[in-house]
Design a protein around this motif. Sequence first.
Motif, PDB file in Angstrom:
ATOM      1  N   GLY A  23       0.817  -1.198   0.000  1.00 18.57           N
ATOM      2  CA  GLY A  23       0.000   0.000   0.000  1.00 18.57           C
ATOM      3  C   GLY A  23       0.855   1.254   0.000  1.00 18.57           C
ATOM      4  N   MET A  24       0.193   2.382  -0.212  1.00 19.58           N
ATOM      5  CA  MET A  24       0.903   3.660  -0.262  1.00 19.58           C
ATOM      6  C   MET A  24       0.030   4.736   0.370  1.00 19.58           C
ATOM      7  N   ALA A  25       0.655   5.621   1.153  1.00 17.57           N
ATOM      8  CA  ALA A  25      -0.056   6.748   1.760  1.00 17.57           C
ATOM      9  C   ALA A  25       0.757   8.018   1.558  1.00 17.57           C
ATOM     10  N   VAL A  26       0.061   9.114   1.244  1.00 20.18           N
ATOM     11  CA  VAL A  26       0.700  10.412   1.059  1.00 20.18           C
ATOM     12  C   VAL A  26       0.388  11.279   2.271  1.00 20.18           C
ATOM     13  N   PHE A  62       8.959  24.193   5.952  1.00 22.74           N
ATOM     14  CA  PHE A  62       8.316  23.135   6.725  1.00 22.74           C
ATOM     15  C   PHE A  62       7.135  22.483   6.011  1.00 22.74           C
ATOM     16  N   GLU A  63       6.659  23.063   4.926  1.00 22.89           N
ATOM     17  CA  GLU A  63       5.538  22.479   4.189  1.00 22.89           C
ATOM     18  C   GLU A  63       6.088  21.424   3.236  1.00 22.89           C
ATOM     19  N   LYS A  64       5.989  20.173   3.648  1.00 19.09           N
ATOM     20  CA  LYS A  64       6.580  19.083   2.885  1.00 19.09           C
ATOM     21  C   LYS A  64       5.555  17.983   2.624  1.00 19.09           C
ATOM     22  N   THR A  65       5.831  17.217   1.576  1.00 23.59           N
ATOM     23  CA  THR A  65       4.999  16.054   1.237  1.00 23.59           C
ATOM     24  C   THR A  65       5.855  14.799   1.369  1.00 23.59           C
ATOM     25  N   PHE A  66       5.321  13.785   2.043  1.00 23.10           N
ATOM     26  CA  PHE A  66       6.035  12.523   2.251  1.00 23.10           C
ATOM     27  C   PHE A  66       5.217  11.354   1.708  1.00 23.10           C
ATOM     28  N   ILE A  67       5.927  10.328   1.285  1.00 21.26           N
ATOM     29  CA  ILE A  67       5.290   9.112   0.785  1.00 21.26           C
ATOM     30  C   ILE A  67       5.660   7.953   1.710  1.00 21.26           C
ATOM     31  N   LEU A  68       4.645   7.215   2.167  1.00 22.73           N
ATOM     32  CA  LEU A  68       4.855   6.009   2.968  1.00 22.73           C
ATOM     33  C   LEU A  68       4.428   4.811   2.127  1.00 22.73           C
ATOM     34  N   ASN A  69       5.383   3.977   1.775  1.00 25.84           N
ATOM     35  CA  ASN A  69       5.089   2.713   1.096  1.00 25.84           C
ATOM     36  C   ASN A  69       5.205   1.595   2.121  1.00 25.84           C
ATOM     37  N   GLY A 223       2.828   3.911  10.399  1.00 29.44           N
ATOM     38  CA  GLY A 223       2.454   5.315  10.431  1.00 29.44           C
ATOM     39  C   GLY A 223       3.553   6.162   9.824  1.00 29.44           C
ATOM     40  N   PRO A 224       3.340   7.479   9.740  1.00 26.49           N
ATOM     41  CA  PRO A 224       4.357   8.367   9.162  1.00 26.49           C
ATOM     42  C   PRO A 224       5.536   8.554  10.097  1.00 26.49           C
ATOM     43  N   ASP A 225       6.661   8.974   9.519  1.00 30.99           N
ATOM     44  CA  ASP A 225       7.862   9.280  10.297  1.00 30.99           C
ATOM     45  C   ASP A 225       8.239   8.076  11.162  1.00 30.99           C
ATOM     46  N   LYS A 226       8.474   8.291  12.458  1.00 30.59           N
ATOM     47  CA  LYS A 226       8.900   7.203  13.338  1.00 30.59           C
ATOM     48  C   LYS A 226       7.734   6.547  14.070  1.00 30.59           C
ATOM     49  N   TYR A 227       6.511   6.982  13.779  1.00 29.08           N
ATOM     50  CA  TYR A 227       5.357   6.535  14.553  1.00 29.08           C
ATOM     51  C   TYR A 227       4.810   5.186  14.073  1.00 29.08           C
ATOM     52  N   TRP A 228       4.394   4.379  15.033  1.00 24.96           N
ATOM     53  CA  TRP A 228       3.860   3.042  14.754  1.00 24.96           C
ATOM     54  C   TRP A 228       3.214   2.517  16.043  1.00 24.96           C
ATOM     55  N   GLY A 229       2.705   1.275  15.998  1.00 22.50           N
ATOM     56  CA  GLY A 229       2.279   0.614  17.228  1.00 22.50           C
ATOM     57  C   GLY A 229       0.811   0.708  17.561  1.00 22.50           C
ATOM     58  N   LEU A 230      -0.038   1.130  16.612  1.00 19.69           N
ATOM     59  CA  LEU A 230      -1.477   1.182  16.853  1.00 19.69           C
ATOM     60  C   LEU A 230      -2.184   0.179  15.946  1.00 19.69           C
ATOM     61  N   PRO A 231      -3.369  -0.290  16.334  1.00 24.54           N
ATOM     62  CA  PRO A 231      -4.074  -1.317  15.539  1.00 24.54           C
ATOM     63  C   PRO A 231      -4.760  -0.746  14.300  1.00 24.54           C
ATOM     64  N   GLY A 232      -3.970  -0.075  13.490  1.00 23.03           N
ATOM     65  CA  GLY A 232      -4.480   0.537  12.269  1.00 23.03           C
ATOM     66  C   GLY A 232      -3.491   1.573  11.764  1.00 23.03           C
ATOM     67  N   CYS A 246      -2.504  12.638   6.537  1.00 21.48           N
ATOM     68  CA  CYS A 246      -2.606  11.829   5.322  1.00 21.48           C
ATOM     69  C   CYS A 246      -3.615  12.450   4.359  1.00 21.48           C
ATOM     70  N   SER A 247      -3.232  12.591   3.106  1.00 24.86           N
ATOM     71  CA  SER A 247      -4.124  13.158   2.089  1.00 24.86           C
ATOM     72  C   SER A 247      -4.578  12.125   1.066  1.00 24.86           C
TER      73      SER A 247
END
Length: 300
Positions: A23-26, A62-69, A223-232, A246-247
């Motif tokens: 999956g991919m999230a912006v 500081f206005e940046k766009t990131f991609i999470l694959n 999750g984005p950046d260093k975040y993780w650990g939730l059931p979703g 997320c957009s």
Amino acid sequence: MKNTILVALLLVTTLIQAQDFQGMAVYESKTSTSEIMKNIGGNREITPDMKASIEERMKKMFEKTFILNFDKSASIYKEEEKLDAPGQNGGGGRMMTSMMGGGGTQYKNVKEKMYSVDKEFFGKEFLIKDSLPSYKWQMTAETKKIGEYICYKATAVVATDPTDFRNFRMRGGDKEKEEKEKAAKAKDSTDANKKTNFMQDVEQIKEKTITAWYAPEIPINQGPDKYWGLPGLILEVNDGTTIILCSKVALNVKDKAEIKAPKTGKVVTQKEYDETVTKKMEEMREMYGGQRGGGRGRGF
């Protein structure tokens, strides 16, 4: 309504169990520059015009766009590549990104509970490898909709990044700031040319309370950046200064990204990297803090 959500959750769960799922999230990241300027507002060398100019530049920076694959167990998180505007200095931007705790490709493996990220700092490449941080999430029943997903709220108190200047503020409270300003104005004009050692007047904010919103309909522990650990999948993170929202989410994407850990750079732990950056910042403080005999900085 509940039946519809359960059916959707079942379909997504089945999809994620597929061997080649990806999956991919912006995400759009924005920082409240007014908060940062309030933190450094006690520096009497910064005029109102300078403050406004700095705030405007920071807002754009500081206005940046990131991609999470992501797949079932791992992810890569990286800033979307954009061409520099004509006349823009990319080198300075890269250095500021490093001092904001960002840059590079961040790889997280929730199955192995490890992460790695490649960073460039003052011309030297580092490869940080360490265990994923453990967040003590406090989950609530509060919900809100982000895009088409019902998200639940969770909070956690986290240690801040000592290499990110957004986590610093002027020492002392408002009263102390006022007293310092009054004393500075009362000084004899012969001291007007004397420089203030700015870095000695700031301190690190050690902890922050972050608020995360996650979507159980996407049962991925990422999750984005260093975040993780939730059931979703985490679709929004707010630390009081910066919001990562997320957009766009795409599941079972056809054009699959290579989700592999970066390999380039000197291998260090997070603590070793933080110590290296802190040491360099201290060196810069000594060079530009009004002390005599600045000279060139030492290497690593």
